[in-house]
Scaffold this motif. Structure first.
Motif, short mmCIF file in Angstrom:
data_model
loop_
_atom_site.label_atom_id
_atom_site.label_comp_id
_atom_site.label_asym_id
_atom_site.label_seq_id
_atom_site.Cartn_x
_atom_site.Cartn_y
_atom_site.Cartn_z
N PHE A 67 1.01 -1.22 -0.07
CA PHE A 67 -0.21 -0.09 -0.05
C PHE A 67 0.94 1.34 0.20
N PHE A 68 2.02 1.30 0.72
CA PHE A 68 2.87 2.37 0.92
C PHE A 68 3.36 2.59 -0.52
N SER A 69 3.78 1.52 -0.96
CA SER A 69 4.51 1.64 -2.46
C SER A 69 3.57 2.18 -3.51
N LEU A 70 2.25 1.84 -3.40
CA LEU A 70 1.38 2.52 -4.30
C LEU A 70 1.18 4.09 -4.28
N VAL A 71 0.94 4.30 -2.70
CA VAL A 71 0.88 5.69 -2.42
C VAL A 71 2.06 6.48 -2.89
N ASN A 72 3.29 6.02 -2.67
CA ASN A 72 4.36 6.81 -3.21
C ASN A 72 4.54 6.94 -4.61
N ARG A 73 4.22 5.85 -5.14
CA ARG A 73 4.19 5.78 -6.80
C ARG A 73 3.23 6.85 -7.35
N VAL A 74 1.97 7.13 -6.72
CA VAL A 74 0.96 7.84 -7.31
C VAL A 74 1.17 9.26 -6.93
N PHE A 83 14.96 5.39 9.16
CA PHE A 83 13.66 4.73 10.12
C PHE A 83 14.41 3.66 11.06
N ASN A 84 13.61 3.51 12.09
CA ASN A 84 14.21 2.56 13.04
C ASN A 84 13.43 1.48 13.35
N PHE A 85 12.57 0.83 12.35
CA PHE A 85 11.81 -0.21 12.61
C PHE A 85 12.41 -1.50 12.77
N PRO A 86 12.28 -2.30 13.73
CA PRO A 86 13.08 -3.62 14.07
C PRO A 86 12.60 -4.79 13.02
N ASP A 87 11.27 -4.45 12.43
CA ASP A 87 10.75 -5.53 11.38
C ASP A 87 10.94 -5.20 9.88
N VAL A 88 11.93 -4.09 9.70
CA VAL A 88 12.26 -3.87 8.25
C VAL A 88 13.86 -3.86 8.06
N ILE A 104 7.93 11.54 3.96
CA ILE A 104 6.73 12.60 3.97
C ILE A 104 6.07 12.47 5.41
N GLY A 105 5.96 11.76 6.06
CA GLY A 105 5.49 11.55 7.50
C GLY A 105 4.19 11.15 7.59
N TYR A 106 3.83 10.34 6.63
CA TYR A 106 2.37 9.47 6.84
C TYR A 106 2.65 8.47 7.53
N LEU A 107 3.73 7.92 7.68
CA LEU A 107 3.91 6.72 8.55
C LEU A 107 4.57 6.60 9.84
N ALA A 108 3.96 6.61 10.86
CA ALA A 108 4.13 6.58 12.19
C ALA A 108 4.71 5.16 12.84
N GLY A 109 3.89 4.28 12.43
CA GLY A 109 4.36 2.94 13.12
C GLY A 109 3.50 2.67 14.24
N TYR A 110 3.56 1.38 15.10
CA TYR A 110 2.83 0.98 16.13
C TYR A 110 3.43 1.31 17.50
N PRO A 111 2.55 1.53 18.48
CA PRO A 111 3.16 1.77 19.69
C PRO A 111 4.22 1.01 20.24
N VAL A 128 -6.50 6.37 8.13
CA VAL A 128 -5.73 7.33 9.00
C VAL A 128 -4.44 7.68 8.40
N VAL A 129 -3.69 6.71 7.39
CA VAL A 129 -2.68 7.35 6.53
C VAL A 129 -2.80 8.18 5.59
N LEU A 130 -4.03 7.95 4.74
CA LEU A 130 -4.51 9.11 3.81
C LEU A 130 -4.81 10.43 4.17
N ALA A 131 -5.64 10.14 5.55
CA ALA A 131 -6.21 11.57 6.12
C ALA A 131 -4.91 12.37 6.59
N ARG A 132 -3.81 11.89 7.16
CA ARG A 132 -2.86 12.34 7.59
C ARG A 132 -1.97 12.92 6.38
N LEU A 133 -1.89 12.16 5.54
CA LEU A 133 -1.12 12.73 4.18
C LEU A 133 -1.75 13.92 3.59
#
Length: 638
Positions: A67-74, A83-88, A104-111, A128-133
């Motif tokens: 989904f993030f890939s689609l958003v970035n492309r369009v 970024f500092n996500f342990p699962d990426v 861009i700031g539309y991805l914050a991650g989980y608690p 939530v992602v798109l309203a923030r964007l």
């Protein structure tokens, strides 16, 4: 009886000619899909591609990473951030997409600090992602009363309200919203299509001469959009980078959000834009240039911006919210709502207002710049070598390097004036108004065109005056009073076309003298550009008189002006060589009669009038065809 084999082969060959064999590779899994139109558009624009087996899997659920890939492309996002996500991991195919989303700031991650890129994204998460964007307004109530609204959690409700109320997310036919349901690839594509609308993702000149229903998105530099009416919003995304975009004779009925452009600027030529939000998530200064007859009602400067108002009307109102703002040109009103740096490099500001929340702001007025009225309600420092005609101070802590010609300091407040051999503290009261103040000038702001509003701009700006608008059929006069036109503004009517207009201002109270503006004109009509597309074709019965046919044709059509104006025109129809007793098609030609105040040469409208055969003829013909077919089938199979 058995049919001849040769005849069978002939029939098969004929059927192959009219129904060619479709190769297996042409069978894809999105043909006849409910989202086929959007899928085809995205494939054509190189926004999506299929899997190695030739499928797109539109009904497969989409992961967060996809989904993030689609958003970035369009939206054309290219900038990367750490970024500092342990699962990426850096080696993951989607690591770059996650980096773009963070930039861009539309991805914050989980608690818990994770990103969960392999999880399917739910409807509420996508909201939530798109309203923030998009920075959508999240207040207010939900426009749709979903039957399962109690399932919507508080953390996603504001975003869902915003997305639904803007028409980007819809519910299901049974009235539910299903916030936790994972969205499919097709659903994600359709949601993003509703947001972006018509997408321009390749550089080039697009001279459309048409009305685009819905939003428009430009995500690439080098795009020139001309002669277009946009009924929705216009998004100029970060994908433009440091490049430029040109809007030439474009009318935007929704908002315009500018997030890209950099120093090379967005050029707004002969265009009308209502509200612009300048918002670079990458914190880069954006340059906007208004040229020709460009008219921008409001600019919200949320990040650093340079506004060049080279147009006759240019930027009407600017609201500064924490951004460094540089101004070149003449501005009707500048309102500062957060601590900001404002530099007036060239030109004038009619009304310069600082709210209490603008405390800590700094202003610099370059030489030969002027501020007609300065109102300060928050502690501000003003430096430079410009001119302030009138100031009203309604707070403490204000420091002025240059003394206004006239000033009112509110009760209980004081202001520091630098330059009287040091710093002088001025207490409350009226300064510079103890004697009569002479009017210095009056000018007319606005376009000399039917339908426009002209505005008298008197100096000093806060002077109390009586206005009188005058008109003449010659630039040098003589001029006569326009009856009842005694306000600061004057609405140009159809009766003013080809005339010259001026205004006089006569001082009242502490203001004396009478000044006259230069003549404005000649007043031009609205230039016709196009008429609305409409299918005027008619089918009529055999024997219908021509007068009756003309009576059935549409008599009014919507028309468009060269700068986005709208109007209605009459159509005068005629039918060429019409014979009501002769079956066939005839051409009707409609001449557009422009209303008062419009000019130009409209292109005639055409319509096809088709006379239907008499009903008994139709019946006999159909019967004959059916009889032949039935007989053929009997011969073939029996």
């Amino acid at each position: 009886m058995r049919i001849n084999r040769c005849l069978i082969l002939m029939i098969i060959n004929f059927l192959l000619l009219i129904n060619p064999v479709v190769m297996a590779s042409d069978y894809v899994d999105w043909h006849n899909h409910w989202a086929q139109e959007q899928i085809y558009d995205w494939v054509k624009k190189d926004l999506i591609s299929g899997y190695p087996d030739g499928t797109l899997k539109p009904d497969q659920e989409i992961t967060r990473a996809e989904f993030f890939s689609l958003v970035n492309r369009v939206f054309g996002y290219k900038e990367l951030a750490g970024f500092n996500f342990p699962d990426v991991k850096e080696s993951d195919w989607f690591a770059g997409e996650i980096a773009k989303a963070c930039a861009i700031g539309y991805l914050a991650g989980y608690p818990d600090g994770t990103c969960k890129p392999h999880n399917y994204i739910s409807r509420q998460e996508s909201a939530v992602v798109l309203a923030r964007l998009l920075k959508l307004e999240t207040s207010g109530s939900l426009a749709v009363n979903f039957t399962d609204k109690e399932l919507v959690p508080t953390w996603s409700l504001p975003a869902i309200k915003a997305m639904v109320n803007n028409g980007y997310l819809v519910g299901y036919p049974d009235g539910t919203f299903r916030p936790e349901k994972a969205i499919t690839r097709a659903e994600a594509l359709v949601i993003l299509s509703r947001i972006t609308g018509t997408l321009f993702n390749h550089f080039g000149v697009y001279d459309l001469n048409q009305v685009i229903e819905g939003n428009v998105t430009i995500n690439e530099q080098g795009v020139v959009l001309k002669n277009t009416v946009i009924t929705g919003n216009l998004y100029l995304t970060e994908g433009i980078g440091e490049g430029n975009v040109v809007l030439d004779n474009v009318l935007v009925k929704g908002i315009t959000r500018i997030s890209g452009g950099g120093e090379n600027s967005i050029f707004i030529k002969d265009s009308i834009l209502g509200t612009i939000f300048v918002d670079s998530t990458l914190q880069k200064r954006i340059r906007l240039v208004a040229q020709g007859a460009a008219k921008i009602e409001l600019v919200n400067a949320e990040t650093d911006v340079l506004l060049e108002g080279a147009a006759k009307q240019g930027f009407k109102k600017v609201v500064v919210q924490g951004a460094k703002t540089e101004l070149i040109g003449d501005f009707a009103e500048v309102v500062v709502k957060k601590a900001s740096q404002i530099d007036l490099l060239v030109g004038t500001i009619e009304n310069f207002i600082f709210t209490p929340f603008a405390e800590g702001s700094a202003v610099n007025l370059a030489p030969q710049t002027e501020v007609a009225t300065l109102i300060i309600a928050g502690a501000v420092k003003v430096t430079g070598m410009g001119i302030i005609h009138f100031a009203e101070i309604m707070t403490n802590g204000v420091e002025l390097d240059l003394e206004p010609k006239e000033m009112i300091v509110g009760k209980g407040f004081s202001v520091k004036i630098v330059g009287r051999g040091g710093i002088v503290k001025i207490p409350s009261g009226v300064i510079g108004a103890s004697k009569k103040i002479g009017l210095t000038s009056v000018s007319v702001i606005g376009l000399a065109k039917f339908g426009e509003e002209l505005k008298a701009n008197v100096m000093p700006a806060r002077a109390r005056v009586n206005y009188q608008w005058l008109i003449s059929d010659q630039k040098d006069g003589p001029y006569r009073n326009i009856v009842g036109a005694v306000k600061k503004t004057y609405q140009v009517g159809a009766q003013d076309v080809d005339q010259w207009i001026m205004v006089t201002a006569e001082g009242m109270g502490n203001y004396s003298g009478k000044v006259k503006s230069m003549a404005k004109g000649p007043i031009k009509p609205i230039e016709y550009l196009s008429s609305d597309s409409f299918n005027f074709d008619l089918y009529v019965d055999f024997g219908t008189p021509g007068s009756e046919v003309i009576g059935k044709l549409k008599k009014i059509v919507g028309i468009n002006g060269t700068h986005g104006e709208r109007g209605r025109a009459e159509i005068a129809w005629g039918i060429i060589n019409y014979n009501p007793n002769q079956v066939g098609s005839y051409q009707a030609v409609g001449k557009i009669i422009l209303p008062a105040g419009w000019g130009g040469e409209p292109i005639n409208i055409t319509a096809t009038i088709t006379i239907r055969p008499q009903r008994n003829v139709i019946s006999n013909t159909l019967k004959a065809v059916i009889d032949v077919k039935v007989g053929l089938y009997k011969d073939l199979w029996y």
